[in-house]
Design a protein around this motif. Structure first.
Motif, PDB file in Angstrom:
ATOM      1  N   LYS A 248       0.604  -1.282   0.261  1.00 27.23           N
ATOM      2  CA  LYS A 248      -0.117   0.114   0.018  1.00 27.23           C
ATOM      3  C   LYS A 248       1.114   1.420   0.078  1.00 27.23           C
ATOM      4  O   LYS A 248       1.769   1.252   1.172  1.00 27.23           O
ATOM      5  CB  LYS A 248      -0.913   0.142   1.335  1.00 27.23           C
ATOM      6  CG  LYS A 248      -2.121  -0.810   1.483  1.00 27.23           C
ATOM      7  CD  LYS A 248      -2.788  -0.930   2.433  1.00 27.23           C
ATOM      8  CE  LYS A 248      -3.638  -2.307   2.953  1.00 27.23           C
ATOM      9  NZ  LYS A 248      -4.359  -2.011   4.225  1.00 27.23           N
ATOM     10  N   THR A 249       0.558   2.101  -1.331  1.00 26.37           N
ATOM     11  CA  THR A 249       1.217   3.761  -0.884  1.00 26.37           C
ATOM     12  C   THR A 249       0.740   4.522   0.105  1.00 26.37           C
ATOM     13  O   THR A 249      -0.361   4.015   1.305  1.00 26.37           O
ATOM     14  CB  THR A 249       0.712   4.190  -1.933  1.00 26.37           C
ATOM     15  OG1 THR A 249      -0.198   4.392  -2.238  1.00 26.37           O
ATOM     16  CG2 THR A 249       1.014   3.565  -3.434  1.00 26.37           C
ATOM     17  N   SER A 250       0.837   5.371   0.084  1.00 30.14           N
ATOM     18  CA  SER A 250       0.131   6.390   1.660  1.00 30.14           C
ATOM     19  C   SER A 250      -1.128   6.933   0.786  1.00 30.14           C
ATOM     20  O   SER A 250      -1.493   7.598   2.077  1.00 30.14           O
ATOM     21  CB  SER A 250       1.576   7.698   1.817  1.00 30.14           C
ATOM     22  OG  SER A 250       1.746   8.740   0.497  1.00 30.14           O
ATOM     23  N   ILE A 251      -1.212   6.330   0.292  1.00 27.46           N
ATOM     24  CA  ILE A 251      -2.428   6.911  -0.576  1.00 27.46           C
ATOM     25  C   ILE A 251      -4.010   6.457  -0.602  1.00 27.46           C
ATOM     26  O   ILE A 251      -4.066   4.899  -1.052  1.00 27.46           O
ATOM     27  CB  ILE A 251      -2.530   8.372  -1.783  1.00 27.46           C
ATOM     28  CG1 ILE A 251      -2.037   8.649  -2.048  1.00 27.46           C
ATOM     29  CG2 ILE A 251      -3.736   8.358  -2.772  1.00 27.46           C
ATOM     30  CD1 ILE A 251      -2.225  10.081  -1.299  1.00 27.46           C
ATOM     31  N   GLU A 252      -4.765   6.530  -0.113  1.00 30.74           N
ATOM     32  CA  GLU A 252      -5.943   5.129  -0.085  1.00 30.74           C
ATOM     33  C   GLU A 252      -6.530   4.805  -1.290  1.00 30.74           C
ATOM     34  O   GLU A 252      -7.030   5.429  -2.517  1.00 30.74           O
ATOM     35  CB  GLU A 252      -6.916   5.793   0.737  1.00 30.74           C
ATOM     36  CG  GLU A 252      -7.557   4.479   1.211  1.00 30.74           C
ATOM     37  CD  GLU A 252      -7.924   3.739   2.078  1.00 30.74           C
ATOM     38  OE1 GLU A 252      -7.860   2.128   1.720  1.00 30.74           O
ATOM     39  OE2 GLU A 252      -7.155   3.003   2.443  1.00 30.74           O
ATOM     40  N   GLY A 253      -6.135   3.749  -1.386  1.00 31.40           N
ATOM     41  CA  GLY A 253      -6.807   2.700  -2.819  1.00 31.40           C
ATOM     42  C   GLY A 253      -5.778   2.586  -3.703  1.00 31.40           C
ATOM     43  O   GLY A 253      -6.069   2.315  -5.087  1.00 31.40           O
ATOM     44  N   ILE A 254      -4.604   2.872  -3.275  1.00 27.38           N
ATOM     45  CA  ILE A 254      -3.616   3.450  -4.186  1.00 27.38           C
ATOM     46  C   ILE A 254      -1.805   2.651  -3.706  1.00 27.38           C
ATOM     47  O   ILE A 254      -1.624   2.326  -2.404  1.00 27.38           O
ATOM     48  CB  ILE A 254      -3.071   4.774  -4.673  1.00 27.38           C
ATOM     49  CG1 ILE A 254      -4.112   5.248  -5.372  1.00 27.38           C
ATOM     50  CG2 ILE A 254      -1.605   4.082  -5.502  1.00 27.38           C
ATOM     51  CD1 ILE A 254      -3.422   6.872  -5.709  1.00 27.38           C
ATOM     52  N   PHE A 255      -1.857   1.378  -4.522  1.00 28.99           N
ATOM     53  CA  PHE A 255      -0.394   0.463  -4.277  1.00 28.99           C
ATOM     54  C   PHE A 255       0.765   0.297  -5.186  1.00 28.99           C
ATOM     55  O   PHE A 255       0.446   1.247  -6.537  1.00 28.99           O
ATOM     56  CB  PHE A 255      -0.870  -0.888  -4.454  1.00 28.99           C
ATOM     57  CG  PHE A 255      -2.044  -1.539  -3.280  1.00 28.99           C
ATOM     58  CD1 PHE A 255      -1.697  -2.573  -2.429  1.00 28.99           C
ATOM     59  CD2 PHE A 255      -3.595  -0.972  -3.332  1.00 28.99           C
ATOM     60  CE1 PHE A 255      -2.952  -2.694  -1.505  1.00 28.99           C
ATOM     61  CE2 PHE A 255      -4.635  -1.030  -2.531  1.00 28.99           C
ATOM     62  CZ  PHE A 255      -4.259  -1.710  -1.441  1.00 28.99           C
TER      63      PHE A 255
END
Length: 302
Positions: free
Chosen positions: A260-267
């Motif tokens: 997971k990245t720091s933005i929800e819904g983005i990997f």
């Protein structure tokens, strides 16, 4: 502008990491779109190594086999083209392509890799991935016992030298400027007869990508069989950063253990999110990312 088509997941980047994630998602009946521009970073590398069951195969052969297996799943689609923008929407995200097509998805996965920044050295780019190499694990065995240069400085050069010395006792460090080693490092390099040359490199003489000589400023030259090089890089796509994804100090997309990245819904997965650059690692992180995206979708829908 064509009408937008929506998916559960858009994967930007269709090489090993992206394909691995797509397989995990496709097998979970998620509707997936892979967008790929067909420009992998290892396109010049003649053989891929240290990936069990595929050792010694040409990288493009591995990728094509993977793509054919992934595309056997009817829920996965492939779009040949370049993703040029991304934006947040009420239902998730939208990706636009250079060809004018737009796609929507609940989740995004970036498997876009990194772009090496080549030095201004004649012949360097032609040898990159062939005999000018980045990784002892990927290429070192093939150049065992050979006369080897390390084009780097400081801690990075010292680290590579420690690994390469296990493969050959004929190692020279080319710092291309004033050497930056502490006293202990100098002592250890001298102990292993590793020479340091500070003169700048202007040319790599080669035959079809295989090094013959390294030519220094002033005209002197030395024969080498292989050159390890530590290059600066940038993200192959600027879309993650523009969407707000945090980067590490080194410039990789920052991810947690679930990709997971720091933005929800983005990997993110593969080379774009880790300094471990190998086919095996890309496949592993793609598999994890696919499973974790499916898990997140399941929790939201169940």
């Amino acid at each position: 502008m064509e009408e937008r088509i929506d998916f559960d997941v858009i994967i930007v980047g269709g090489s090993y990491a992206g394909l691995s994630a797509a397989m995990a998602l496709g097998r979970s009946l998620r509707h997936v779109l892979i967008i790929d521009s067909g420009y992998p970073c290892n396109r010049q590398t003649p053989h891929s190594h240290n990936f069990i069951s595929h050792d010694g195969e040409k990288p493009s052969v591995i990728a094509e086999k993977a793509r054919s297996q992934v595309m056997a799943y009817p829920t996965v689609r492939f779009y040949d083209g370049l993703a040029v923008y991304g934006k947040r929407t009420d239902t998730g995200y939208e990706i636009g392509t250079q060809g004018g097509q737009t796609f929507g998805a609940k989740k995004l996965l970036f498997a876009t890799g990194i772009k090496d920044i080549m030095p201004d050295i004649t012949g360097f780019q032609e040898c990159w991935g062939i005999s000018v190499i980045h990784c002892p694990y990927c290429h070192g065995y093939e150049y065992r016992g050979k006369k080897t240069a390390i084009m780097a400085n400081g801690e990075r050069a010292f680290h590579i030298a420690s690994l390469v010395h296990n493969l050959t006792d004929n190692v020279t460090i080319l710092t291309r400027g004033k050497a930056d080693f502490n006293t202990d490092q100098i002592d250890r390099l001298e102990k292993h007869n590793i020479q340091i040359i500070e003169t700048d490199v202007v040319k790599i003489a080669h035959e079809q990508g295989y090094v013959n000589q390294v030519v220094f400023r002033g005209g002197s030259n030395i024969h080498f069989d292989a050159v390890y090089a530590a290059l600066p890089f940038e993200q192959h796509s600027d879309i993650p950063a523009k969407l707000g994804c945090e980067l590490t100090d080194l410039g990789h997309i920052k991810v947690d253990m679930s990709q997971k990245t720091s933005i929800e819904g983005i990997f993110a997965c593969g080379d774009s999110s880790s300094m471990m650059r190998s086919v095996a690692y890309a496949v592993a992180t793609g598999n994890i990312a696919g499973a974790m995206i499916n898990h997140q979708l399941t929790e939201e829908m169940f």
